[in-house]
Design an enzyme around this catalytic site. Structure first.
Site, PDB file in Angstrom:
ATOM      1  N   LYS A  57       0.828  -1.213   0.000  1.00  0.00           N
ATOM      2  CA  LYS A  57       0.000   0.000   0.000  1.00  0.00           C
ATOM      3  C   LYS A  57       0.866   1.268   0.000  1.00  0.00           C
ATOM      4  O   LYS A  57       0.660   2.170  -0.812  1.00  0.00           O
ATOM      5  CB  LYS A  57      -0.923   0.032   1.236  1.00  0.00           C
ATOM      6  CG  LYS A  57      -1.858  -1.168   1.346  1.00  0.00           C
ATOM      7  CD  LYS A  57      -2.778  -1.077   2.569  1.00  0.00           C
ATOM      8  CE  LYS A  57      -2.056  -1.140   3.919  1.00  0.00           C
ATOM      9  NZ  LYS A  57      -1.331  -2.391   4.176  1.00  0.00           N
TER      10      LYS A  57
ATOM     11  N   ARG B 172      -9.853   0.760   8.370  1.00  0.00           N
ATOM     12  CA  ARG B 172      -9.497  -0.614   8.720  1.00  0.00           C
ATOM     13  C   ARG B 172     -10.630  -1.329   9.441  1.00  0.00           C
ATOM     14  O   ARG B 172     -10.476  -2.513   9.763  1.00  0.00           O
ATOM     15  CB  ARG B 172      -8.261  -0.606   9.629  1.00  0.00           C
ATOM     16  CG  ARG B 172      -6.935  -0.863   8.913  1.00  0.00           C
ATOM     17  CD  ARG B 172      -5.842  -0.650   9.927  1.00  0.00           C
ATOM     18  NE  ARG B 172      -4.624  -1.379   9.687  1.00  0.00           N
ATOM     19  CZ  ARG B 172      -3.541  -0.854   9.101  1.00  0.00           C
ATOM     20  NH1 ARG B 172      -3.560   0.377   8.649  1.00  0.00           N
ATOM     21  NH2 ARG B 172      -2.455  -1.580   8.989  1.00  0.00           N
TER      22      ARG B 172
ATOM     23  N   ARG C 142      11.509  -5.190   5.273  1.00  0.00           N
ATOM     24  CA  ARG C 142      11.163  -3.783   4.974  1.00  0.00           C
ATOM     25  C   ARG C 142      12.024  -2.794   5.747  1.00  0.00           C
ATOM     26  O   ARG C 142      12.285  -2.948   6.919  1.00  0.00           O
ATOM     27  CB  ARG C 142       9.694  -3.550   5.337  1.00  0.00           C
ATOM     28  CG  ARG C 142       9.330  -2.082   5.437  1.00  0.00           C
ATOM     29  CD  ARG C 142       7.850  -1.831   5.346  1.00  0.00           C
ATOM     30  NE  ARG C 142       7.056  -2.365   6.429  1.00  0.00           N
ATOM     31  CZ  ARG C 142       5.723  -2.352   6.431  1.00  0.00           C
ATOM     32  NH1 ARG C 142       5.049  -1.862   5.403  1.00  0.00           N
ATOM     33  NH2 ARG C 142       5.069  -2.850   7.452  1.00  0.00           N
TER      34      ARG C 142
ATOM     35  N   ARG D 186      10.836  -0.576  11.401  1.00  0.00           N
ATOM     36  CA  ARG D 186       9.754  -0.355  12.354  1.00  0.00           C
ATOM     37  C   ARG D 186       9.782  -1.357  13.500  1.00  0.00           C
ATOM     38  O   ARG D 186      10.068  -2.523  13.294  1.00  0.00           O
ATOM     39  CB  ARG D 186       8.402  -0.458  11.625  1.00  0.00           C
ATOM     40  CG  ARG D 186       8.024   0.812  10.925  1.00  0.00           C
ATOM     41  CD  ARG D 186       6.887   0.642   9.960  1.00  0.00           C
ATOM     42  NE  ARG D 186       5.736  -0.099  10.501  1.00  0.00           N
ATOM     43  CZ  ARG D 186       4.639  -0.355   9.803  1.00  0.00           C
ATOM     44  NH1 ARG D 186       4.538   0.076   8.557  1.00  0.00           N
ATOM     45  NH2 ARG D 186       3.660  -1.025  10.327  1.00  0.00           N
TER      46      ARG D 186
ATOM     47  N   ARG E  20      -1.026  -8.961  13.288  1.00  0.00           N
ATOM     48  CA  ARG E  20      -1.515  -7.952  12.333  1.00  0.00           C
ATOM     49  C   ARG E  20      -2.338  -8.612  11.227  1.00  0.00           C
ATOM     50  O   ARG E  20      -3.335  -8.057  10.775  1.00  0.00           O
ATOM     51  CB  ARG E  20      -0.339  -7.144  11.780  1.00  0.00           C
ATOM     52  CG  ARG E  20       0.184  -6.138  12.824  1.00  0.00           C
ATOM     53  CD  ARG E  20       1.615  -5.723  12.583  1.00  0.00           C
ATOM     54  NE  ARG E  20       1.821  -4.988  11.369  1.00  0.00           N
ATOM     55  CZ  ARG E  20       3.014  -4.805  10.799  1.00  0.00           C
ATOM     56  NH1 ARG E  20       4.100  -5.316  11.363  1.00  0.00           N
ATOM     57  NH2 ARG E  20       3.117  -4.115   9.693  1.00  0.00           N
TER      58      ARG E  20
HETATM   59  P1  ADP Z   1       2.194  -1.864   3.215  1.00  0.00           P
HETATM   60  O1  ADP Z   1       2.204  -0.357   3.190  1.00  0.00           O
HETATM   61  O2  ADP Z   1       0.992  -2.449   2.530  1.00  0.00           O
HETATM   62  O3  ADP Z   1       2.384  -2.422   4.586  1.00  0.00           O
HETATM   63  P2  ADP Z   1       4.794  -1.641   1.860  1.00  0.00           P
HETATM   64  O4  ADP Z   1       4.488  -0.805   0.674  1.00  0.00           O
HETATM   65  O5  ADP Z   1       5.501  -1.011   2.983  1.00  0.00           O
HETATM   66  O6  ADP Z   1       3.429  -2.375   2.364  1.00  0.00           O
HETATM   67  O7  ADP Z   1       5.601  -2.914   1.360  1.00  0.00           O
HETATM   68  C1  ADP Z   1       6.099  -3.877   2.281  1.00  0.00           C
HETATM   69  C2  ADP Z   1       7.503  -4.308   1.859  1.00  0.00           C
HETATM   70  O8  ADP Z   1       7.421  -5.101   0.678  1.00  0.00           O
HETATM   71  C3  ADP Z   1       8.432  -3.145   1.534  1.00  0.00           C
HETATM   72  O9  ADP Z   1       9.734  -3.492   1.950  1.00  0.00           O
HETATM   73  C4  ADP Z   1       8.336  -3.020   0.001  1.00  0.00           C
HETATM   74  O10 ADP Z   1       9.573  -2.547  -0.550  1.00  0.00           O
HETATM   75  C5  ADP Z   1       8.082  -4.463  -0.417  1.00  0.00           C
HETATM   76  N1  ADP Z   1       7.139  -4.582  -1.548  1.00  0.00           N
HETATM   77  C6  ADP Z   1       6.091  -3.774  -1.857  1.00  0.00           C
HETATM   78  N2  ADP Z   1       5.440  -4.220  -2.959  1.00  0.00           N
HETATM   79  C7  ADP Z   1       6.092  -5.361  -3.341  1.00  0.00           C
HETATM   80  C8  ADP Z   1       5.901  -6.287  -4.430  1.00  0.00           C
HETATM   81  N3  ADP Z   1       4.903  -6.152  -5.315  1.00  0.00           N
HETATM   82  N4  ADP Z   1       6.764  -7.323  -4.508  1.00  0.00           N
HETATM   83  C9  ADP Z   1       7.762  -7.481  -3.596  1.00  0.00           C
HETATM   84  N5  ADP Z   1       7.993  -6.634  -2.570  1.00  0.00           N
HETATM   85  C10 ADP Z   1       7.165  -5.584  -2.436  1.00  0.00           C
HETATM   86  P1  ADP Z   2       1.098  -1.691   7.471  1.00  0.00           P
HETATM   87  O1  ADP Z   2       1.757  -0.767   6.483  1.00  0.00           O
HETATM   88  O2  ADP Z   2       1.993  -2.782   7.868  1.00  0.00           O
HETATM   89  O3  ADP Z   2      -0.261  -2.116   7.019  1.00  0.00           O
HETATM   90  P2  ADP Z   2       0.487   0.654   9.062  1.00  0.00           P
HETATM   91  O4  ADP Z   2       1.672   1.517   9.026  1.00  0.00           O
HETATM   92  O5  ADP Z   2      -0.663   1.010   8.181  1.00  0.00           O
HETATM   93  O6  ADP Z   2       0.926  -0.852   8.808  1.00  0.00           O
HETATM   94  O7  ADP Z   2      -0.068   0.542  10.534  1.00  0.00           O
HETATM   95  C1  ADP Z   2       0.784   0.169  11.605  1.00  0.00           C
HETATM   96  C2  ADP Z   2      -0.065  -0.014  12.867  1.00  0.00           C
HETATM   97  O8  ADP Z   2      -0.726   1.234  13.172  1.00  0.00           O
HETATM   98  C3  ADP Z   2      -1.199  -1.030  12.744  1.00  0.00           C
HETATM   99  O9  ADP Z   2      -0.766  -2.351  13.032  1.00  0.00           O
HETATM  100  C4  ADP Z   2      -2.183  -0.507  13.792  1.00  0.00           C
HETATM  101  O10 ADP Z   2      -1.754  -0.826  15.108  1.00  0.00           O
HETATM  102  C5  ADP Z   2      -2.039   1.001  13.636  1.00  0.00           C
HETATM  103  N1  ADP Z   2      -2.984   1.564  12.647  1.00  0.00           N
HETATM  104  C6  ADP Z   2      -2.681   2.168  11.466  1.00  0.00           C
HETATM  105  N2  ADP Z   2      -3.788   2.559  10.814  1.00  0.00           N
HETATM  106  C7  ADP Z   2      -4.831   2.178  11.613  1.00  0.00           C
HETATM  107  C8  ADP Z   2      -6.250   2.275  11.492  1.00  0.00           C
HETATM  108  N3  ADP Z   2      -6.821   2.837  10.416  1.00  0.00           N
HETATM  109  N4  ADP Z   2      -7.003   1.775  12.505  1.00  0.00           N
HETATM  110  C9  ADP Z   2      -6.443   1.197  13.592  1.00  0.00           C
HETATM  111  N5  ADP Z   2      -5.128   1.077  13.762  1.00  0.00           N
HETATM  112  C10 ADP Z   2      -4.316   1.549  12.779  1.00  0.00           C
END
Ligand code: ADP
Ligand code: ADP
Ligand code: ZN
Length: 229
Positions: free
Chosen positions: A24, A99, A138, A172, A183
């Site tokens: 995302k 969420r 990541r 993180r 999660r």
């Molecule tokens: P999210 O915001 O959904 O938690 P991220 O964009 O931070 O996910 O991506 C999670 C990890 O996976 C990061 O280290 C990113 O560089 C990597 N990543 C993102 N998209 C892909 C993909 N399509 N294939 C492989 N690795 C990916």
């Molecule tokens: P990821 O990229 O791995 O999906 P985020 O950075 O979006 O993770 O979120 C990290 C943490 O922050 C989540 O595991 C949750 O604890 C909290 N969080 C983020 N967005 C929300 C939301 N919309 N509602 C509740 N908790 C959230």
């Protein structure tokens, strides 16, 4: 109501749905550049609140480290404040919000107040099995926030950010194998139902997010280009 017909042409609001590690943040940053929208990540806003030691940040810290969802009340308040800032008027890409169904309904309410809606909700579809690898590899540039991965997205010059040249990389606190399991459970129990929430409103698109970053980006670009037109 939800077809965007009453939405000002210059305000295209999009939602990116998907489990932790789906991509995302990575894709939102690319779409932000491509379409001039503003990425709005509640995870980033919460981490900033934790770092600043605000009341919301103090309440959220342990919850985030355990991999649970922060209360709707806190997250909706943070989102509402950020949405009210002037740069959001050109349209936002919501990354990690909503969420829960309560958050989705609150978002519809907030946007309706300003005569807007969600143009598209895009579900990034991935296998749970891939998520632990994505999340444990990541890291992010401390200077500009660009995201990287030990295997899947390596900077062209080792240790230096492609975007800003910074060398301070951060991982993180919640990106570890134990927290990822929780999660993912929270995602399936509380967030996955939003896929049918948006499907029933006629704004859902699905993308295969197991593909490479660039391939996912191409699919997303086509969907977003239509949604903002
Ligand atoms: P999210 O915001 O959904 O938690 P991220 O964009 O931070 O996910 O991506 C999670 C990890 O996976 C990061 O280290 C990113 O560089 C990597 N990543 C993102 N998209 C892909 C993909 N399509 N294939 C492989 N690795 C990916
Ligand atoms: P990821 O990229 O791995 O999906 P985020 O950075 O979006 O993770 O979120 C990290 C943490 O922050 C989540 O595991 C949750 O604890 C909290 N969080 C983020 N967005 C929300 C939301 N919309 N509602 C509740 N908790 C959230
Ligand atoms: Zn950088």
């Amino acid at each position: 109501m939800m077809d965007g017909s009453d939405t000002p042409r210059n305000a295209a609001n999009l939602v990116l749905l998907g489990p932790p590690g789906a991509g995302k943040g990575t894709q939102a940053r690319m779409l932000e550049e491509q379409f001039g929208l503003v990425q709005l990540s509640t995870g980033d806003l919460l981490r900033a609140a934790v770092a600043a030691g605000t009341e919301a940040g103090r309440a959220a810290k342990a919850v985030m480290e355990a991999g649970d969802l922060v209360s709707d009340e806190i997250v909706i308040a943070i989102l509402r404040d950020r949405l009210a800032e002037p740069d959001c008027a050109k349209g936002v890409i919501l990354d990690g919000f909503p969420r829960t169904t309560v958050q989705a309904e609150a978002l519809d309410g907030l946007l309706a107040e300003i005569g807007q809606g969600i143009r598209a909700a895009i579900s990034l579809e991935v296998d749970d099995a891939a998520m632990v690898t994505r999340i444990s590899g990541r890291y992010t540039c401390g200077g500009c926030g660009e995201g990287y991965h030990d295997t899947f997205k390596v900077p062209s010059k080792p240790g230096a950010c492609d975007k800003c040249g910074g060398t301070e990389m951060k991982r993180r606190a919640d990106d570890n194998a134990e927290t990822v399991e929780q999660r993912l459970r929270a995602y399936h129990a509380q967030t996955a139902p939003l896929i049918s929430y948006y499907e029933s409103r006629g704004v859902l698109a699905r993308v295969d997010a197991m593909a490479e970053i660039e391939a996912v980006a191409r699919e997303l670009n086509a969907i977003v280009a239509k949604a903002v037109a």
